[in-house]
Design a protein around this motif. Structure first.
Motif, PDB file in Angstrom:
ATOM      1  N   ARG A  85      11.455   5.984   2.114  1.00  0.00           N
ATOM      2  CA  ARG A  85      12.332   4.810   2.084  1.00  0.00           C
ATOM      3  C   ARG A  85      11.869   3.749   1.095  1.00  0.00           C
ATOM      4  N   TYR A  86      10.614   3.852   0.651  1.00  0.00           N
ATOM      5  CA  TYR A  86      10.127   2.925  -0.365  1.00  0.00           C
ATOM      6  C   TYR A  86      10.513   3.390  -1.766  1.00  0.00           C
ATOM      7  N   VAL A  87      10.620   4.699  -1.953  1.00  0.00           N
ATOM      8  CA  VAL A  87      10.923   5.249  -3.273  1.00  0.00           C
ATOM      9  C   VAL A  87      12.254   4.725  -3.791  1.00  0.00           C
ATOM     10  N   GLU A  88      13.264   4.618  -2.918  1.00  0.00           N
ATOM     11  CA  GLU A  88      14.585   4.185  -3.366  1.00  0.00           C
ATOM     12  C   GLU A  88      14.600   2.739  -3.845  1.00  0.00           C
ATOM     13  N   HIS A  89      13.551   1.987  -3.567  1.00  0.00           N
ATOM     14  CA  HIS A  89      13.481   0.598  -4.010  1.00  0.00           C
ATOM     15  C   HIS A  89      12.664   0.435  -5.294  1.00  0.00           C
ATOM     16  N   LEU A  90      12.127   1.513  -5.825  1.00  0.00           N
ATOM     17  CA  LEU A  90      11.361   1.425  -7.065  1.00  0.00           C
ATOM     18  C   LEU A  90      12.291   1.043  -8.213  1.00  0.00           C
ATOM     19  N   PRO A  91      11.757   0.386  -9.241  1.00  0.00           N
ATOM     20  CA  PRO A  91      12.613  -0.158 -10.303  1.00  0.00           C
ATOM     21  C   PRO A  91      13.135   0.878 -11.285  1.00  0.00           C
ATOM     22  N   ALA A  92      14.301   0.575 -11.839  1.00  0.00           N
ATOM     23  CA  ALA A  92      14.822   1.296 -12.999  1.00  0.00           C
ATOM     24  C   ALA A  92      14.367   0.532 -14.242  1.00  0.00           C
ATOM     25  N   ALA A  93      14.758   1.020 -15.420  1.00  0.00           N
ATOM     26  CA  ALA A  93      14.336   0.384 -16.669  1.00  0.00           C
ATOM     27  C   ALA A  93      14.752  -1.084 -16.708  1.00  0.00           C
ATOM     28  N   GLY A  94      13.815  -1.938 -17.105  1.00  0.00           N
ATOM     29  CA  GLY A  94      14.093  -3.353 -17.253  1.00  0.00           C
ATOM     30  C   GLY A  94      13.986  -4.160 -15.981  1.00  0.00           C
ATOM     31  N   GLU A  95      13.495  -3.556 -14.907  1.00  0.00           N
ATOM     32  CA  GLU A  95      13.467  -4.224 -13.609  1.00  0.00           C
ATOM     33  C   GLU A  95      12.042  -4.513 -13.133  1.00  0.00           C
ATOM     34  N   ILE A  96      11.927  -5.554 -12.315  1.00  0.00           N
ATOM     35  CA  ILE A  96      10.691  -5.914 -11.628  1.00  0.00           C
ATOM     36  C   ILE A  96      11.001  -5.939 -10.137  1.00  0.00           C
ATOM     37  N   VAL A  97      10.210  -5.233  -9.341  1.00  0.00           N
ATOM     38  CA  VAL A  97      10.396  -5.233  -7.894  1.00  0.00           C
ATOM     39  C   VAL A  97       9.148  -5.798  -7.244  1.00  0.00           C
ATOM     40  N   LEU A  98       9.337  -6.773  -6.367  1.00  0.00           N
ATOM     41  CA  LEU A  98       8.238  -7.391  -5.643  1.00  0.00           C
ATOM     42  C   LEU A  98       8.320  -6.951  -4.188  1.00  0.00           C
ATOM     43  N   PHE A  99       7.341  -6.194  -3.722  1.00  0.00           N
ATOM     44  CA  PHE A  99       7.311  -5.737  -2.340  1.00  0.00           C
ATOM     45  C   PHE A  99       6.612  -6.784  -1.478  1.00  0.00           C
ATOM     46  N   ASP A 100       7.400  -7.435  -0.620  1.00  0.00           N
ATOM     47  CA  ASP A 100       6.847  -8.372   0.358  1.00  0.00           C
ATOM     48  C   ASP A 100       6.433  -7.526   1.558  1.00  0.00           C
ATOM     49  N   ARG A 101       5.226  -7.083   1.523  1.00  0.00           N
ATOM     50  CA  ARG A 101       4.696  -5.990   2.336  1.00  0.00           C
ATOM     51  C   ARG A 101       5.319  -4.698   1.843  1.00  0.00           C
ATOM     52  N   SER A 102       4.630  -3.593   2.076  1.00  0.00           N
ATOM     53  CA  SER A 102       5.020  -2.352   1.428  1.00  0.00           C
ATOM     54  C   SER A 102       4.642  -1.168   2.291  1.00  0.00           C
ATOM     55  N   TRP A 103       4.420  -0.034   1.621  1.00  0.00           N
ATOM     56  CA  TRP A 103       3.970   1.164   2.330  1.00  0.00           C
ATOM     57  C   TRP A 103       2.629   0.940   3.021  1.00  0.00           C
ATOM     58  N   TYR A 104       1.939  -0.142   2.675  1.00  0.00           N
ATOM     59  CA  TYR A 104       0.647  -0.414   3.320  1.00  0.00           C
ATOM     60  C   TYR A 104       0.780  -0.911   4.747  1.00  0.00           C
ATOM     61  N   ASN A 105       2.007  -1.051   5.245  1.00  0.00           N
ATOM     62  CA  ASN A 105       2.185  -1.348   6.669  1.00  0.00           C
ATOM     63  C   ASN A 105       1.454  -0.328   7.533  1.00  0.00           C
ATOM     64  N   ARG A 106       1.458   0.912   7.070  1.00  0.00           N
ATOM     65  CA  ARG A 106       0.816   1.966   7.858  1.00  0.00           C
ATOM     66  C   ARG A 106      -0.684   1.794   7.925  1.00  0.00           C
ATOM     67  N   ALA A 107      -1.266   1.203   6.896  1.00  0.00           N
ATOM     68  CA  ALA A 107      -2.718   1.016   6.880  1.00  0.00           C
ATOM     69  C   ALA A 107      -3.146  -0.205   7.679  1.00  0.00           C
ATOM     70  N   GLY A 108      -2.189  -1.108   7.982  1.00  0.00           N
ATOM     71  CA  GLY A 108      -2.537  -2.329   8.680  1.00  0.00           C
ATOM     72  C   GLY A 108      -1.922  -2.424  10.052  1.00  0.00           C
ATOM     73  N   VAL A 109      -0.743  -3.058  10.121  1.00  0.00           N
ATOM     74  CA  VAL A 109      -0.134  -3.338  11.416  1.00  0.00           C
ATOM     75  C   VAL A 109       0.174  -2.074  12.215  1.00  0.00           C
ATOM     76  N   GLU A 110       0.618  -0.999  11.544  1.00  0.00           N
ATOM     77  CA  GLU A 110       0.934   0.225  12.293  1.00  0.00           C
ATOM     78  C   GLU A 110      -0.317   0.840  12.905  1.00  0.00           C
ATOM     79  N   ARG A 111      -1.388   0.801  12.154  1.00  0.00           N
ATOM     80  CA  ARG A 111      -2.636   1.360  12.691  1.00  0.00           C
ATOM     81  C   ARG A 111      -3.171   0.501  13.835  1.00  0.00           C
ATOM     82  N   VAL A 112      -3.213  -0.809  13.620  1.00  0.00           N
ATOM     83  CA  VAL A 112      -3.832  -1.708  14.607  1.00  0.00           C
ATOM     84  C   VAL A 112      -3.024  -1.767  15.901  1.00  0.00           C
ATOM     85  N   LEU A 113      -1.702  -1.812  15.787  1.00  0.00           N
ATOM     86  CA  LEU A 113      -0.858  -1.967  16.967  1.00  0.00           C
ATOM     87  C   LEU A 113      -0.388  -0.637  17.545  1.00  0.00           C
ATOM     88  N   GLY A 114      -0.854   0.463  16.968  1.00  0.00           N
ATOM     89  CA  GLY A 114      -0.538   1.765  17.531  1.00  0.00           C
ATOM     90  C   GLY A 114       0.872   2.255  17.250  1.00  0.00           C
TER      91      GLY A 114
END
Length: 267
Positions: A85-114
């Motif tokens: 679901r993150y791949v579809e938000h990656l940029p096309a040519a000429g674009e900048i995408v800013l991830f306000d939190r990202s796939w790293y949710n799994r390394a943080g909140v998902e891991r800590v809160l189970g």
């Protein structure tokens, strides 16, 4: 890291405007060159990610620079490959995408809160460097920023949000729980850094106890990492207004005008 006094507001505002002007130049270069840029913003709750994103995008063209802040995954998305679901938000040519939190949710909140299993967490740590190398090898510029805040400053910001009706929405039950799980989040972050601080996409740590310094430092660093050049803009001229051809505007009484609330302030 050495602690500094809070950056003076006058210095902050002057430098912020200068840096934002450079961001506009950078965006135009990205557009013209067909570059693709991904910025990942991670860090503890109340570390200043959101306010920094606002300053980065304030003067950028929203058609070319967009913020990806994904909601909780749907039941269908939970059955997909985690990164899908993150791949579809990656940029096309000429674009900048800013991830306000990202796939790293799994390394943080998902891991800590189970919210994920230990097996899913370990799989993420194995796959994430591969995923990011694939992104970079395809030509996307990937820059990851971790916003670091002390426990005392986080507590102060939480207390401020709790009593401020304009910012109360920023404080969630998950945020509050992060207070009692401070060390759990610390261990999760350390584990994440060990596995995902790769040469192709290193972690850049932003000290943000002073939000002003954090924003300035983050933007200045980003600009230093992208080899943009000022692009000559197409010269534009406003044409002369043509003479009237007899158009008559309908009577205003036929329209639903917004009441002049401003006039009540002058009474």
């Amino acid at each position: 890291m050495e602690k500094h006094a809070r950056l003076k507001k006058s210095l902050y505002e002057a430098e912020l405007v200068r840096l934002q002007a450079e961001l506009v130049k950078m965006q135009e270069w990205v557009r013209q060159e067909g570059e693709r840029v991904v910025l990942v913003f991670e860090g503890r709750d109340a570390a200043g990610k959101g306010s920094t994103i606002k300053r980065v995008t304030e003067y950028l063209n929203p058609r070319q620079a967009r913020i990806a802040a994904l909601p909780t995954p749907t039941e269908r998305q939970r059955t997909q490959w985690y990164f899908q679901r993150y791949v579809e938000h990656l940029p096309a040519a000429g674009e900048i995408v800013l991830f306000d939190r990202s796939w790293y949710n799994r390394a943080g909140v998902e891991r800590v809160l189970g919210y994920c299993t230990p097996q899913e967490h370990q799989r993420f740590l194995r796959q994430c460097p591969i995923f990011e190398r694939m992104i970079v090898e395809d030509g996307i510029r990937l820059h990851k920023y971790w916003f670091s805040v002390s426990d005392a400053e986080q507590q102060r910001r939480f207390e401020s949000r709790l009593t401020d009706p304009m910012r109360r929405w920023k404080l969630s039950t998950t945020d509050i729980e992060s207070i009692t799980r401070w060390e759990d989040y610390s261990r999760a972050k350390d584990d994440m850094m060990v596995h995902t601080d790769i040469a192709q996409a290193p972690w850049n740590v932003v000290e943000s106890d002073d939000k002003r310094r954090g924003r300035i430092n983050m933007i200045a660093h980003l600009l230093s990492q992208i080899p943009y050049e000022e692009v000559e803009m197409t010269a534009l001229e406003l044409p002369e207004r043509p003479p009237s051809k007899g158009y008559v505007r309908p009577d205003r009484s036929l329209q639903h005008a917004v009441p002049d609330h401003a006039a009540t302030l002058e009474a």
